[in-house]
Design a protein around this motif. Structure first.
Motif, PDB file in Angstrom:
ATOM      1  N   UNK A  28       0.849  -1.191   0.000  1.00  0.00           N
ATOM      2  CA  UNK A  28       0.000   0.000   0.000  1.00  0.00           C
ATOM      3  C   UNK A  28       0.885   1.241   0.000  1.00  0.00           C
ATOM      4  N   UNK A  29       0.577   2.189  -0.896  1.00  0.00           N
ATOM      5  CA  UNK A  29       1.317   3.433  -0.918  1.00  0.00           C
ATOM      6  C   UNK A  29       2.812   3.184  -1.048  1.00  0.00           C
ATOM      7  N   UNK A  30       3.602   3.828  -0.170  1.00  0.00           N
ATOM      8  CA  UNK A  30       5.061   3.696  -0.203  1.00  0.00           C
ATOM      9  C   UNK A  30       5.590   2.843   0.953  1.00  0.00           C
ATOM     10  N   UNK A  31       4.747   1.951   1.468  1.00  0.00           N
ATOM     11  CA  UNK A  31       5.230   1.097   2.549  1.00  0.00           C
ATOM     12  C   UNK A  31       6.303   0.137   2.049  1.00  0.00           C
ATOM     13  N   UNK A  32       6.047  -0.499   0.914  1.00  0.00           N
ATOM     14  CA  UNK A  32       7.008  -1.431   0.320  1.00  0.00           C
ATOM     15  C   UNK A  32       7.883  -0.700  -0.689  1.00  0.00           C
ATOM     16  N   UNK A  33       7.278  -0.292  -1.794  1.00  0.00           N
ATOM     17  CA  UNK A  33       8.036   0.377  -2.852  1.00  0.00           C
ATOM     18  C   UNK A  33       8.363   1.809  -2.421  1.00  0.00           C
ATOM     19  N   UNK A  34       9.650   2.145  -2.467  1.00  0.00           N
ATOM     20  CA  UNK A  34      10.191   3.420  -1.975  1.00  0.00           C
ATOM     21  C   UNK A  34      10.163   3.504  -0.455  1.00  0.00           C
ATOM     22  N   UNK A 305      -5.831  14.561   1.963  1.00  0.00           N
ATOM     23  CA  UNK A 305      -4.862  14.373   0.886  1.00  0.00           C
ATOM     24  C   UNK A 305      -5.149  13.107   0.087  1.00  0.00           C
ATOM     25  N   UNK A 306      -5.601  12.063   0.755  1.00  0.00           N
ATOM     26  CA  UNK A 306      -5.837  10.795   0.070  1.00  0.00           C
ATOM     27  C   UNK A 306      -7.005  10.867  -0.910  1.00  0.00           C
ATOM     28  N   UNK A 307      -7.938  11.786  -0.699  1.00  0.00           N
ATOM     29  CA  UNK A 307      -9.047  11.939  -1.656  1.00  0.00           C
ATOM     30  C   UNK A 307      -8.570  12.515  -2.981  1.00  0.00           C
ATOM     31  N   UNK A 315       3.115   2.891  -6.254  1.00  0.00           N
ATOM     32  CA  UNK A 315       3.604   3.473  -4.986  1.00  0.00           C
ATOM     33  C   UNK A 315       3.235   4.947  -4.842  1.00  0.00           C
ATOM     34  N   UNK A 316       1.935   5.274  -4.893  1.00  0.00           N
ATOM     35  CA  UNK A 316       1.538   6.673  -4.682  1.00  0.00           C
ATOM     36  C   UNK A 316       1.711   7.061  -3.215  1.00  0.00           C
ATOM     37  N   UNK A 317       1.795   8.357  -2.973  1.00  0.00           N
ATOM     38  CA  UNK A 317       1.829   8.846  -1.597  1.00  0.00           C
ATOM     39  C   UNK A 317       0.411   8.727  -1.030  1.00  0.00           C
ATOM     40  N   UNK A 318       0.211   7.756  -0.161  1.00  0.00           N
ATOM     41  CA  UNK A 318      -1.093   7.513   0.456  1.00  0.00           C
ATOM     42  C   UNK A 318      -0.933   7.256   1.937  1.00  0.00           C
ATOM     43  N   UNK A 319      -1.902   7.685   2.717  1.00  0.00           N
ATOM     44  CA  UNK A 319      -1.960   7.449   4.162  1.00  0.00           C
ATOM     45  C   UNK A 319      -0.674   7.910   4.858  1.00  0.00           C
ATOM     46  N   UNK A 320      -0.108   8.994   4.368  1.00  0.00           N
ATOM     47  CA  UNK A 320       1.156   9.469   4.938  1.00  0.00           C
ATOM     48  C   UNK A 320       0.889  10.523   6.012  1.00  0.00           C
ATOM     49  N   UNK A 321       0.302  10.067   7.109  1.00  0.00           N
ATOM     50  CA  UNK A 321       0.069  10.942   8.247  1.00  0.00           C
ATOM     51  C   UNK A 321       1.400  11.486   8.766  1.00  0.00           C
ATOM     52  N   UNK A 322       1.437  12.780   9.022  1.00  0.00           N
ATOM     53  CA  UNK A 322       2.572  13.388   9.708  1.00  0.00           C
ATOM     54  C   UNK A 322       2.142  13.577  11.160  1.00  0.00           C
ATOM     55  N   UNK A 323       2.738  12.809  12.045  1.00  0.00           N
ATOM     56  CA  UNK A 323       2.296  12.765  13.434  1.00  0.00           C
ATOM     57  C   UNK A 323       2.891  13.913  14.239  1.00  0.00           C
ATOM     58  N   UNK A 324       2.076  14.422  15.143  1.00  0.00           N
ATOM     59  CA  UNK A 324       2.528  15.517  15.997  1.00  0.00           C
ATOM     60  C   UNK A 324       2.733  15.021  17.430  1.00  0.00           C
ATOM     61  N   UNK A 325       3.048  15.946  18.316  1.00  0.00           N
ATOM     62  CA  UNK A 325       3.412  15.547  19.676  1.00  0.00           C
ATOM     63  C   UNK A 325       2.235  14.943  20.434  1.00  0.00           C
ATOM     64  N   UNK A 326       1.045  15.482  20.249  1.00  0.00           N
ATOM     65  CA  UNK A 326      -0.115  14.925  20.950  1.00  0.00           C
ATOM     66  C   UNK A 326      -0.389  13.490  20.495  1.00  0.00           C
ATOM     67  N   UNK A 362      10.497   7.881   4.879  1.00  0.00           N
ATOM     68  CA  UNK A 362      11.659   7.886   4.002  1.00  0.00           C
ATOM     69  C   UNK A 362      11.495   8.899   2.883  1.00  0.00           C
ATOM     70  N   UNK A 363      12.654   9.331   2.360  1.00  0.00           N
ATOM     71  CA  UNK A 363      12.709   9.956   1.048  1.00  0.00           C
ATOM     72  C   UNK A 363      13.923   9.355   0.350  1.00  0.00           C
ATOM     73  N   UNK A 364      14.264   9.851  -0.810  1.00  0.00           N
ATOM     74  CA  UNK A 364      15.366   9.242  -1.552  1.00  0.00           C
ATOM     75  C   UNK A 364      16.699   9.367  -0.831  1.00  0.00           C
ATOM     76  N   UNK A 365      16.801  10.317   0.095  1.00  0.00           N
ATOM     77  CA  UNK A 365      18.075  10.601   0.750  1.00  0.00           C
ATOM     78  C   UNK A 365      18.267   9.898   2.090  1.00  0.00           C
ATOM     79  N   UNK A 366      17.164   9.502   2.735  1.00  0.00           N
ATOM     80  CA  UNK A 366      17.322   8.889   4.047  1.00  0.00           C
ATOM     81  C   UNK A 366      16.005   8.690   4.756  1.00  0.00           C
ATOM     82  N   UNK A 367      16.083   8.562   6.092  1.00  0.00           N
ATOM     83  CA  UNK A 367      14.900   8.310   6.912  1.00  0.00           C
ATOM     84  C   UNK A 367      14.793   9.394   7.981  1.00  0.00           C
ATOM     85  N   UNK A 368      13.565   9.574   8.481  1.00  0.00           N
ATOM     86  CA  UNK A 368      13.385  10.404   9.667  1.00  0.00           C
ATOM     87  C   UNK A 368      12.310   9.774  10.531  1.00  0.00           C
TER      88      UNK A 368
END
Length: 500
Positions: A28-34, A305-307, A315-326, A362-368
């Motif tokens: 799903x999305x970029x979990x496997x590919x990329x 964003x997913x709509x 490998x589309x960008x899907x379900x890519x939640x950016x999580x915050x502190x809460x 991930x992006x092409x350069x690394x992980x965060x």
């Protein structure tokens, strides 16, 4: 504000099955590919597996990973993902309206799992396929040699059987979104027959039947009872799924409610346990069905964003939640809830692991690392041994959904073999620090090994800039007591060397 945790090593909930610190990888999305697989990326090995992602996952110490779905599995033909890559078909992934090249399949996943140091929780397709496809997959993976499917595995480069122990009988079969949705009776009967065939191939496997995909589904409760009535004798676990989202960003009181959602998870787990035990009583059996919370997380940031994602991409960008502190604070409390229910929750899978509603991006350069990475990493690495029943004395508050939310959420785990006690504690108060005291019974503190706090960030702050860090927590320890000041909105961990 004051809060006290009383710890008694004789008051045990359960030995912790470390599979409750599992995770999930779906096609799903970029979990496997990329995500975990990206040939040509700077850190990728000769098989296209990203070493930087493997190194990040190892920090989480994930003991089991569910694969390949998720909704994906209900239209998946596992045979498409074996054999020479040049011969594998490109398919339409109907579940997520993506293009699936099948470049990554069973052998690639098992090779990746070995490198990560994890085991497979393999799902079979009971949506659009059935009994023999599932049994054939067990034969391919687990039978030593001398049969069609086992010899095909050997021809494809894997001489020894994989010996996969844990298997999921489909995914969310109650959901109207699922390809091949079933009624409870249809699914329960199919799961039972598939289980019988799979066990005929390998009687050492354990099987997870699908419970409700959500407590909010109108069939919840009836689904569990009907499914288990059909397959109780031939399965070992019942699954449950739960995701949490925000209600109203404009309401300043909503954060109090959001941080109380661990109460909802506790109620959900106990409700499903009650249904399992009611079927047990009805069947007059000594067998107990335990639970697999094989999908859980925060999931709401990416909905809009997913709509807008165009269909039929690879490998589309899907379900890519950016999580915050809460979100990290809620995930910490949900982990504590799993430990509080570790007598019945034996498997749990944070959904998912990389890029898709995930702690690692991930992006092409690394992980965060996302904010939720930190509490999960601490509990998965240090929540060992037995979970001790927490006796917590603290004030409570009322929120929109929950009449009584304790300001302090806390539990201790005791690894007697290593003489280590670990305390996890969260202060949900937005404004006041908490004078926290832990009182030990029949244990004496030898030393504080480590004490950290995760705090000081705005509730909506995320970690895209890499600024989030665990910080030292000051503690005072003597004899059978340890004290600390827990900052407002903070996640805390204290590891203690103890003497009996």
């Amino acid at each position: 504000m004051k809060g006290k945790l009383t710890v008694d090593p004789s008051n045990q909930i359960s030995t912790i099955d470390e599979r409750i610190y599992g995770s999930f990888i779906e096609q799903l999305g970029r979990a496997v590919y990329d995500g975990i697989y990206q040939p040509g990326q700077a850190s990728a090995d000769e098989n296209g597996l990203r070493q930087d992602v493997i190194d990040a996952i190892k920090q989480l110490n994930v003991p089991i990973v569910r694969y390949p779905g998720g909704n994906f599995v209900s239209q998946y033909k596992w045979e498409d993902g074996i054999g020479p890559k040049a011969d594998r078909p490109t398919r339409l992934d109907l579940a997520w309206k993506s293009i699936e090249t099948n470049e990554f399949g069973l052998h690639e996943f098992m090779n990746w799992a070995k490198k990560v140091g994890t085991k497979a929780d393999m799902a079979v397709n009971l949506g659009t396929r059935g009994i023999m496809a599932a049994a054939n997959l067990v034969e391919y993976c687990n039978f030593p040699k001398g049969s069609y499917w086992s010899d095909l595995r050997r021809k494809n480069g894997q001489e020894a059987p994989y010996r996969i122990k844990t298997w999921c009988l489909g995914n969310e079969m109650d959901g109207p979104w699922e390809i091949g949705q079933k009624t409870a009776y249809e699914y329960g009967h199919l799961a039972n027959e598939a289980a019988k065939a799979m066990r005929a191939v390998d009687d050492h496997i354990e099987l997870v039947a699908c419970g409700s995909s959500s407590m909010d589904n109108p069939t919840f409760g009836d689904w569990e009872a009907t499914v288990l009535d059909q397959c109780y004798d031939n399965v070992d676990y019942l699954s449950l799924h739960r995701y949490y989202g925000y209600y109203n960003d404009d309401d300043p009181t909503e954060l109090d409610n959001y941080l109380g959602k661990n109460i909802d998870l506790d109620q959900f787990i106990k409700g499903v346990v009650a249904i399992c035990d009611a079927v047990k009583a009805k069947k007059r059996t000594n067998k107990t069905i335990n639970l697999s919370l094989d999908e859980w997380n925060v999931w709401y940031h990416s909905n809009d964003a997913d709509t807008k994602v165009k269909p039929w991409q690879k490998a589309p960008h899907m379900l890519e939640d950016i999580y915050n502190f809460e979100d990290a604070l809620l995930v910490g409390s949900l982990l504590i809830t799993l430990l509080k229910n570790s007598d019945r929750v034996k498997i749990a899978c944070l959904a998912q692991l990389v890029n898709v509603i995930a702690p690692i991006m991930t992006d092409d350069n690394g992980v965060w690392y996302q904010s939720i990475f930190y509490p999960f990493m601490q509990v998965s690495n240090h929540g060992k041994g037995v979970a001790l029943a927490p006796k917590v004395d603290v004030a409570t508050y009322q929120s929109r959904e929950f009449p009584e939310v304790p300001y302090l959420d806390s539990i201790a785990t005791y690894d007697q073999a290593n003489g280590e006690l670990t305390i996890f504690a969260e202060n949900k108060n937005q404004h006041e620090s908490l004078d926290f005291k832990t009182q030990l019974k029949d244990l004496t503190i030898a030393e504080v090994i480590e004490a950290t706090q995760f705090y000081g960030y705005g509730p909506k702050e995320d970690n895209r800039n890499g600024q989030m860090k665990l910080q030292p927590l000051s503690t005072q320890a003597a004899g059978d007591q340890i004290t600390a000041t827990l900052q407002p909105l903070s996640w805390n961990m204290i590891r203690i060397r103890v003497a009996n």
